[in-house]
Design a protein around this motif. Structure first.
Motif, PDB file in Angstrom:
ATOM      1  N   TRP A   8      -3.415   2.956  -3.021  1.00  0.00           N
ATOM      2  CA  TRP A   8      -3.091   2.122  -1.862  1.00  0.00           C
ATOM      3  C   TRP A   8      -3.808   0.777  -1.910  1.00  0.00           C
ATOM      4  O   TRP A   8      -3.247  -0.245  -1.507  1.00  0.00           O
ATOM      5  CB  TRP A   8      -3.447   2.847  -0.569  1.00  0.00           C
ATOM      6  CG  TRP A   8      -4.921   3.138  -0.422  1.00  0.00           C
ATOM      7  CD1 TRP A   8      -5.581   4.245  -0.824  1.00  0.00           C
ATOM      8  CD2 TRP A   8      -5.893   2.258   0.171  1.00  0.00           C
ATOM      9  NE1 TRP A   8      -6.915   4.145  -0.538  1.00  0.00           N
ATOM     10  CE2 TRP A   8      -7.135   2.935   0.088  1.00  0.00           C
ATOM     11  CE3 TRP A   8      -5.854   0.998   0.755  1.00  0.00           C
ATOM     12  CZ2 TRP A   8      -8.311   2.386   0.565  1.00  0.00           C
ATOM     13  CZ3 TRP A   8      -7.023   0.435   1.240  1.00  0.00           C
ATOM     14  CH2 TRP A   8      -8.233   1.119   1.146  1.00  0.00           C
ATOM     15  N   GLN A  35       1.270   3.840  -3.290  1.00  0.00           N
ATOM     16  CA  GLN A  35       0.799   5.196  -3.056  1.00  0.00           C
ATOM     17  C   GLN A  35       1.879   6.237  -3.302  1.00  0.00           C
ATOM     18  O   GLN A  35       1.604   7.323  -3.827  1.00  0.00           O
ATOM     19  CB  GLN A  35       0.280   5.311  -1.618  1.00  0.00           C
ATOM     20  CG  GLN A  35      -0.384   6.638  -1.293  1.00  0.00           C
ATOM     21  CD  GLN A  35      -1.718   6.825  -2.002  1.00  0.00           C
ATOM     22  OE1 GLN A  35      -2.447   5.862  -2.227  1.00  0.00           O
ATOM     23  NE2 GLN A  35      -2.047   8.055  -2.391  1.00  0.00           N
ATOM     24  N   ALA A  64       0.830  -1.208   0.000  1.00  0.00           N
ATOM     25  CA  ALA A  64       0.000   0.000   0.000  1.00  0.00           C
ATOM     26  C   ALA A  64       0.865   1.259   0.000  1.00  0.00           C
ATOM     27  O   ALA A  64       0.578   2.229  -0.717  1.00  0.00           O
ATOM     28  CB  ALA A  64      -0.931  -0.028   1.213  1.00  0.00           C
TER      29      ALA A  64
END
Length: 361
Positions: free
Chosen positions: A293, A285, A281
Protein backbone atom coordinates in the motif's frame (compact mmCIF):
# COMPACT_ATOMS: atom_id res chain seq x y z
CA UNK A 1 -58.29 71.89 -32.90
CA UNK A 2 -61.67 73.03 -34.28
CA UNK A 3 -62.31 75.61 -36.98
CA UNK A 4 -63.23 78.39 -34.55
CA UNK A 5 -59.83 78.16 -32.91
CA UNK A 6 -58.14 78.39 -36.32
CA UNK A 7 -59.90 81.68 -37.08
CA UNK A 8 -59.11 83.29 -33.73
CA UNK A 9 -56.87 86.32 -33.90
CA UNK A 10 -53.28 86.08 -32.83
CA UNK A 11 -53.03 86.40 -29.10
CA UNK A 12 -56.32 84.61 -28.50
CA UNK A 13 -56.48 81.30 -26.69
CA UNK A 14 -58.23 78.16 -27.79
CA UNK A 15 -61.65 79.37 -26.72
CA UNK A 16 -61.22 82.95 -28.14
CA UNK A 17 -60.18 84.51 -24.85
CA UNK A 18 -57.00 86.58 -24.64
CA UNK A 19 -53.94 84.57 -23.74
CA UNK A 20 -53.34 86.80 -20.76
CA UNK A 21 -56.45 85.34 -19.13
CA UNK A 22 -55.15 81.80 -19.59
CA UNK A 23 -51.84 82.53 -17.90
CA UNK A 24 -51.22 80.56 -14.74
CA UNK A 25 -51.40 82.50 -11.53
CA UNK A 26 -48.41 82.88 -9.32
CA UNK A 27 -46.07 85.51 -7.96
CA UNK A 28 -43.36 84.60 -10.47
CA UNK A 29 -45.56 85.15 -13.52
CA UNK A 30 -45.34 88.43 -15.46
CA UNK A 31 -48.18 89.40 -17.79
CA UNK A 32 -45.80 91.33 -20.00
CA UNK A 33 -43.63 88.26 -20.37
CA UNK A 34 -46.67 86.20 -21.31
CA UNK A 35 -47.64 88.65 -24.03
CA UNK A 36 -44.15 88.49 -25.49
CA UNK A 37 -44.21 84.71 -25.59
CA UNK A 38 -44.45 83.23 -29.07
CA UNK A 39 -47.84 81.61 -29.80
CA UNK A 40 -48.05 77.86 -29.83
CA UNK A 41 -48.27 76.32 -33.33
CA UNK A 42 -51.77 75.50 -34.48
CA UNK A 43 -52.35 71.79 -34.97
CA UNK A 44 -55.35 70.74 -37.07
CA UNK A 45 -57.92 68.45 -35.62
CA UNK A 46 -57.08 64.87 -36.49
CA UNK A 47 -59.09 62.03 -34.96
CA UNK A 48 -57.13 60.36 -32.18
CA UNK A 49 -54.15 62.60 -32.88
CA UNK A 50 -53.73 63.31 -29.20
CA UNK A 51 -55.20 65.31 -26.38
CA UNK A 52 -55.00 69.02 -25.70
CA UNK A 53 -52.92 70.38 -22.89
CA UNK A 54 -56.10 71.58 -21.18
CA UNK A 55 -57.47 68.03 -21.07
CA UNK A 56 -57.06 66.82 -17.48
CA UNK A 57 -56.15 63.36 -18.73
CA UNK A 58 -53.45 64.80 -20.96
CA UNK A 59 -52.15 66.96 -18.15
CA UNK A 60 -51.87 63.84 -16.11
CA UNK A 61 -49.84 62.23 -18.87
CA UNK A 62 -47.61 65.27 -19.05
CA UNK A 63 -47.02 65.04 -15.35
CA UNK A 64 -46.26 61.39 -15.79
CA UNK A 65 -43.69 62.22 -18.43
CA UNK A 66 -42.01 64.73 -16.14
CA UNK A 67 -42.12 62.47 -13.14
CA UNK A 68 -40.94 59.37 -15.00
CA UNK A 69 -44.27 57.59 -14.57
CA UNK A 70 -46.14 55.53 -17.21
CA UNK A 71 -46.95 57.28 -20.48
CA UNK A 72 -50.24 55.42 -21.06
CA UNK A 73 -52.85 54.57 -18.51
CA UNK A 74 -52.53 50.83 -19.13
CA UNK A 75 -48.74 50.92 -18.94
CA UNK A 76 -47.15 49.50 -15.81
CA UNK A 77 -44.79 51.84 -13.99
CA UNK A 78 -41.15 51.00 -14.33
CA UNK A 79 -39.63 49.46 -11.25
CA UNK A 80 -36.55 51.19 -9.90
CA UNK A 81 -33.26 49.48 -10.75
CA UNK A 82 -31.99 47.33 -7.95
CA UNK A 83 -28.54 48.03 -6.64
CA UNK A 84 -28.26 44.63 -4.99
CA UNK A 85 -25.63 42.32 -6.55
CA UNK A 86 -27.03 39.54 -8.78
CA UNK A 87 -27.34 36.12 -7.16
CA UNK A 88 -24.31 33.91 -7.76
CA UNK A 89 -24.73 31.56 -10.68
CA UNK A 90 -24.06 27.88 -10.35
CA UNK A 91 -20.87 26.62 -11.90
CA UNK A 92 -21.36 24.67 -15.04
CA UNK A 93 -19.13 22.14 -16.67
CA UNK A 94 -17.52 23.23 -19.89
CA UNK A 95 -18.60 20.07 -21.75
CA UNK A 96 -21.63 17.89 -22.26
CA UNK A 97 -21.31 15.62 -19.25
CA UNK A 98 -23.84 13.08 -20.50
CA UNK A 99 -22.00 12.62 -23.77
CA UNK A 100 -18.64 12.60 -21.98
CA UNK A 101 -19.77 9.92 -19.52
CA UNK A 102 -21.36 7.81 -22.24
CA UNK A 103 -18.28 7.92 -24.44
CA UNK A 104 -16.02 7.26 -21.45
CA UNK A 105 -18.02 4.21 -20.39
CA UNK A 106 -18.00 2.88 -23.95
CA UNK A 107 -14.25 3.31 -24.33
CA UNK A 108 -13.68 1.75 -20.93
CA UNK A 109 -15.72 -1.31 -21.87
CA UNK A 110 -13.75 -1.79 -25.10
CA UNK A 111 -10.43 -1.38 -23.30
CA UNK A 112 -11.24 -3.74 -20.43
CA UNK A 113 -12.70 -6.37 -22.75
CA UNK A 114 -9.66 -6.36 -25.04
CA UNK A 115 -7.28 -6.17 -22.10
CA UNK A 116 -8.45 -9.29 -20.28
CA UNK A 117 -9.55 -11.42 -23.22
CA UNK A 118 -6.70 -11.23 -25.74
CA UNK A 119 -3.61 -9.11 -25.10
CA UNK A 120 -2.86 -8.75 -28.80
CA UNK A 121 -6.24 -7.09 -29.34
CA UNK A 122 -5.39 -4.48 -26.74
CA UNK A 123 -2.09 -3.82 -28.50
CA UNK A 124 -4.13 -3.21 -31.65
CA UNK A 125 -6.34 -0.75 -29.74
CA UNK A 126 -3.21 1.17 -28.67
CA UNK A 127 -1.92 1.24 -32.26
CA UNK A 128 -5.24 2.56 -33.59
CA UNK A 129 -5.35 5.26 -30.91
CA UNK A 130 -1.78 6.25 -31.82
CA UNK A 131 -2.53 6.56 -35.52
CA UNK A 132 -5.67 8.63 -34.92
CA UNK A 133 -3.80 10.83 -32.45
CA UNK A 134 -1.02 11.43 -34.97
CA UNK A 135 -3.57 12.33 -37.62
CA UNK A 136 -5.21 14.89 -35.30
CA UNK A 137 -1.90 16.42 -34.25
CA UNK A 138 -0.44 16.71 -37.77
CA UNK A 139 -3.73 18.06 -39.14
CA UNK A 140 -3.87 20.83 -36.53
CA UNK A 141 -0.21 21.69 -37.12
CA UNK A 142 -0.83 22.13 -40.83
CA UNK A 143 -4.09 24.03 -40.39
CA UNK A 144 -2.87 26.49 -37.78
CA UNK A 145 0.87 26.79 -38.41
CA UNK A 146 1.42 25.57 -41.95
CA UNK A 147 3.72 22.80 -40.66
CA UNK A 148 3.52 19.69 -42.81
CA UNK A 149 4.77 16.83 -40.65
CA UNK A 150 4.65 13.71 -42.90
CA UNK A 151 1.78 11.56 -41.65
CA UNK A 152 2.47 8.34 -43.59
CA UNK A 153 5.86 7.50 -42.05
CA UNK A 154 4.59 8.66 -38.67
CA UNK A 155 1.53 6.43 -38.79
CA UNK A 156 3.40 3.35 -40.04
CA UNK A 157 6.35 3.92 -37.71
CA UNK A 158 4.07 4.69 -34.76
CA UNK A 159 2.09 1.47 -35.10
CA UNK A 160 5.33 -0.48 -35.56
CA UNK A 161 6.75 1.20 -32.46
CA UNK A 162 3.88 -0.05 -30.30
CA UNK A 163 4.19 -3.59 -31.63
CA UNK A 164 7.99 -3.53 -31.20
CA UNK A 165 7.67 -2.38 -27.62
CA UNK A 166 5.26 -5.20 -26.84
CA UNK A 167 7.37 -7.82 -28.60
CA UNK A 168 10.92 -6.67 -27.81
CA UNK A 169 10.57 -4.35 -24.83
CA UNK A 170 12.38 -1.06 -24.38
CA UNK A 171 15.11 -2.01 -26.85
CA UNK A 172 12.59 -2.65 -29.60
CA UNK A 173 10.81 0.64 -28.82
CA UNK A 174 14.01 2.68 -29.13
CA UNK A 175 15.01 1.02 -32.41
CA UNK A 176 11.56 1.65 -33.87
CA UNK A 177 11.70 5.25 -32.71
CA UNK A 178 15.03 5.82 -34.44
CA UNK A 179 13.82 4.23 -37.67
CA UNK A 180 10.63 6.31 -37.61
CA UNK A 181 12.62 9.53 -37.21
CA UNK A 182 14.84 8.51 -40.12
CA UNK A 183 11.79 7.75 -42.24
CA UNK A 184 10.40 11.20 -41.50
CA UNK A 185 13.64 12.85 -42.63
CA UNK A 186 13.75 10.87 -45.89
CA UNK A 187 10.04 11.15 -46.68
CA UNK A 188 10.11 14.94 -46.38
CA UNK A 189 12.92 15.10 -48.96
CA UNK A 190 10.36 14.43 -51.70
CA UNK A 191 8.88 17.89 -51.10
CA UNK A 192 10.41 21.33 -51.83
CA UNK A 193 13.15 22.37 -49.39
CA UNK A 194 11.24 25.36 -48.04
CA UNK A 195 10.13 24.56 -44.49
CA UNK A 196 12.07 21.30 -44.36
CA UNK A 197 13.59 21.94 -40.95
CA UNK A 198 10.36 22.85 -39.19
CA UNK A 199 8.47 19.98 -40.84
CA UNK A 200 10.92 17.27 -39.84
CA UNK A 201 11.33 18.76 -36.37
CA UNK A 202 7.58 18.61 -35.87
CA UNK A 203 7.56 15.07 -37.26
CA UNK A 204 10.21 13.82 -34.83
CA UNK A 205 8.41 15.57 -31.97
CA UNK A 206 5.13 13.91 -32.95
CA UNK A 207 6.82 10.49 -33.13
CA UNK A 208 8.18 10.87 -29.63
CA UNK A 209 5.12 12.52 -28.10
CA UNK A 210 2.46 10.07 -29.27
CA UNK A 211 3.66 6.58 -30.28
CA UNK A 212 6.87 6.37 -28.27
CA UNK A 213 5.21 7.32 -24.98
CA UNK A 214 2.26 5.05 -25.79
CA UNK A 215 4.70 2.17 -26.23
CA UNK A 216 5.19 2.04 -22.46
CA UNK A 217 1.54 0.96 -22.13
CA UNK A 218 2.29 -2.03 -24.36
CA UNK A 219 5.40 -2.71 -22.29
CA UNK A 220 3.28 -2.77 -19.12
CA UNK A 221 1.23 -5.52 -20.74
CA UNK A 222 4.20 -7.86 -21.20
CA UNK A 223 4.44 -8.72 -17.48
CA UNK A 224 2.72 -11.79 -16.04
CA UNK A 225 0.22 -9.51 -14.33
CA UNK A 226 0.25 -7.19 -17.33
CA UNK A 227 -3.52 -6.61 -17.54
CA UNK A 228 -3.56 -5.63 -13.86
CA UNK A 229 -0.67 -3.23 -14.39
CA UNK A 230 -2.36 -1.57 -17.34
CA UNK A 231 -5.63 -1.39 -15.40
CA UNK A 232 -3.78 0.23 -12.49
CA UNK A 233 -2.24 2.75 -14.86
CA UNK A 234 -5.61 3.62 -16.39
CA UNK A 235 -7.47 3.75 -13.07
CA UNK A 236 -4.93 6.02 -11.41
CA UNK A 237 -4.89 8.43 -14.33
CA UNK A 238 -8.68 8.59 -14.55
CA UNK A 239 -9.05 8.93 -10.78
CA UNK A 240 -6.45 11.72 -10.75
CA UNK A 241 -8.31 13.63 -13.47
CA UNK A 242 -11.63 13.04 -11.72
CA UNK A 243 -10.30 14.23 -8.36
CA UNK A 244 -8.82 17.35 -9.94
CA UNK A 245 -12.10 18.13 -11.68
CA UNK A 246 -14.36 17.45 -8.68
CA UNK A 247 -12.32 19.32 -6.08
CA UNK A 248 -11.37 22.14 -8.43
CA UNK A 249 -14.96 22.64 -9.57
CA UNK A 250 -16.26 22.76 -6.00
CA UNK A 251 -13.48 24.47 -4.07
CA UNK A 252 -11.07 25.87 -6.67
CA UNK A 253 -10.12 29.51 -6.09
CA UNK A 254 -6.38 29.79 -6.68
CA UNK A 255 -5.23 29.36 -10.28
CA UNK A 256 -2.52 26.79 -10.89
CA UNK A 257 -1.25 28.04 -14.26
CA UNK A 258 -3.59 30.79 -15.50
CA UNK A 259 -1.54 31.59 -18.60
CA UNK A 260 -1.64 27.97 -19.75
CA UNK A 261 -4.91 26.55 -18.45
CA UNK A 262 -7.15 29.04 -16.59
CA UNK A 263 -9.51 26.28 -15.44
CA UNK A 264 -6.95 24.45 -13.34
CA UNK A 265 -6.55 25.34 -9.70
CA UNK A 266 -4.21 24.46 -6.87
CA UNK A 267 -7.13 22.98 -4.99
CA UNK A 268 -7.78 20.74 -7.98
CA UNK A 269 -4.17 19.56 -7.93
CA UNK A 270 -4.47 18.66 -4.25
CA UNK A 271 -7.67 16.78 -5.06
CA UNK A 272 -5.89 14.87 -7.82
CA UNK A 273 -3.06 13.93 -5.47
CA UNK A 274 -5.40 12.80 -2.69
CA UNK A 275 -7.64 10.73 -4.97
CA UNK A 276 -4.72 9.15 -6.82
CA UNK A 277 -2.84 8.25 -3.64
CA UNK A 278 -5.84 6.48 -2.17
CA UNK A 279 -6.50 4.66 -5.45
CA UNK A 280 -2.80 3.80 -5.76
CA UNK A 281 -2.69 2.25 -2.29
CA UNK A 282 -5.72 0.10 -3.09
CA UNK A 283 -4.44 -0.97 -6.51
CA UNK A 284 -0.96 -1.88 -5.32
CA UNK A 285 -2.38 -3.82 -2.39
CA UNK A 286 -5.02 -5.81 -4.26
CA UNK A 287 -4.11 -5.82 -7.98
CA UNK A 288 -0.31 -5.94 -8.30
CA UNK A 289 1.55 -9.10 -7.36
CA UNK A 290 3.99 -8.33 -4.54
CA UNK A 291 2.80 -4.75 -4.23
CA UNK A 292 2.33 -2.84 -0.98
CA UNK A 293 0.00 0.00 0.00
CA UNK A 294 2.83 2.46 0.76
CA UNK A 295 4.19 1.89 -2.72
CA UNK A 296 0.75 2.75 -4.01
CA UNK A 297 0.86 6.08 -2.18
CA UNK A 298 4.07 7.01 -3.96
CA UNK A 299 2.74 5.72 -7.26
CA UNK A 300 -0.46 7.76 -6.88
CA UNK A 301 1.50 10.90 -6.08
CA UNK A 302 3.70 10.44 -9.14
CA UNK A 303 0.69 9.76 -11.37
CA UNK A 304 -1.13 12.89 -10.18
CA UNK A 305 1.91 15.06 -10.92
CA UNK A 306 2.67 13.50 -14.33
CA UNK A 307 -0.99 13.56 -15.41
CA UNK A 308 -1.29 17.24 -14.48
CA UNK A 309 1.93 18.10 -16.31
CA UNK A 310 0.73 16.15 -19.35
CA UNK A 311 -2.55 18.03 -19.37
CA UNK A 312 -0.74 21.34 -19.07
CA UNK A 313 1.65 20.32 -21.82
CA UNK A 314 -1.10 19.71 -24.33
CA UNK A 315 -2.88 22.88 -23.17
CA UNK A 316 0.33 24.72 -24.06
CA UNK A 317 0.28 23.16 -27.53
CA UNK A 318 -3.37 24.02 -28.08
CA UNK A 319 -2.86 27.59 -26.92
CA UNK A 320 0.04 27.96 -29.34
CA UNK A 321 -2.20 26.61 -32.10
CA UNK A 322 -5.15 28.76 -31.00
CA UNK A 323 -7.62 25.86 -30.65
CA UNK A 324 -9.80 24.47 -27.87
CA UNK A 325 -9.71 20.79 -28.82
CA UNK A 326 -7.48 18.67 -31.02
CA UNK A 327 -10.48 17.07 -32.71
CA UNK A 328 -14.19 16.30 -32.55
CA UNK A 329 -14.13 12.52 -32.80
CA UNK A 330 -15.32 11.88 -29.23
CA UNK A 331 -18.49 13.79 -28.22
CA UNK A 332 -18.04 15.50 -24.87
CA UNK A 333 -14.28 14.90 -24.92
CA UNK A 334 -12.95 16.46 -28.12
CA UNK A 335 -10.46 14.33 -29.97
CA UNK A 336 -8.37 11.28 -29.17
CA UNK A 337 -5.43 13.51 -28.26
CA UNK A 338 -7.62 15.33 -25.74
CA UNK A 339 -7.96 12.01 -23.89
CA UNK A 340 -4.35 10.94 -24.31
CA UNK A 341 -2.89 14.17 -22.94
CA UNK A 342 -2.57 12.92 -19.35
CA UNK A 343 -2.13 9.24 -20.25
CA UNK A 344 0.92 9.57 -22.50
CA UNK A 345 3.40 11.11 -20.04
CA UNK A 346 2.04 8.97 -17.21
CA UNK A 347 2.74 5.64 -18.97
CA UNK A 348 6.56 5.72 -18.63
CA UNK A 349 6.27 6.91 -15.01
CA UNK A 350 4.03 3.99 -14.03
CA UNK A 351 6.15 1.51 -15.98
CA UNK A 352 9.36 2.66 -14.30
CA UNK A 353 7.95 2.73 -10.75
CA UNK A 354 6.38 -0.71 -11.10
CA UNK A 355 9.67 -2.12 -12.36
CA UNK A 356 11.44 -0.60 -9.35
CA UNK A 357 8.79 -1.75 -6.86
CA UNK A 358 7.94 -5.26 -8.04
CA UNK A 359 10.20 -5.95 -11.02
CA UNK A 360 9.44 -6.31 -14.73
CA UNK A 361 7.39 -9.46 -14.11
Amino acid sequence: MNDSSRGAPQGAGRWGAPETQAAPAGPAYDVHDAQQTRPMPIVPDVPDAGRDADDPDDRGQGAARLSGGPLFRDEKPQEPMSTAPPPPQKKRAGRDLRAAIGVGVGLGAVIVASLFIVKAVFVGVIAVAVVVGLWELTSRLEERKGIKAPLVPLAVGGAAMVVAGYARGAEGAWVAMALTALAVLVWRMTEPPEGYLKDVTAGVFAAFYVPFLATFVAMLLTADDGPQRVLTFLLLTVVSDTGAYAVGWRFGKHKLAPRISPGKTREGLFGAIAFAMVAGALCMQFLIDGGSWWQGLLLGLAVAVSATLGDLGESMIKRDLGIKDMGTLLPGHGGIMDRLDSLLPTAPVVWLLLVLFVGSG
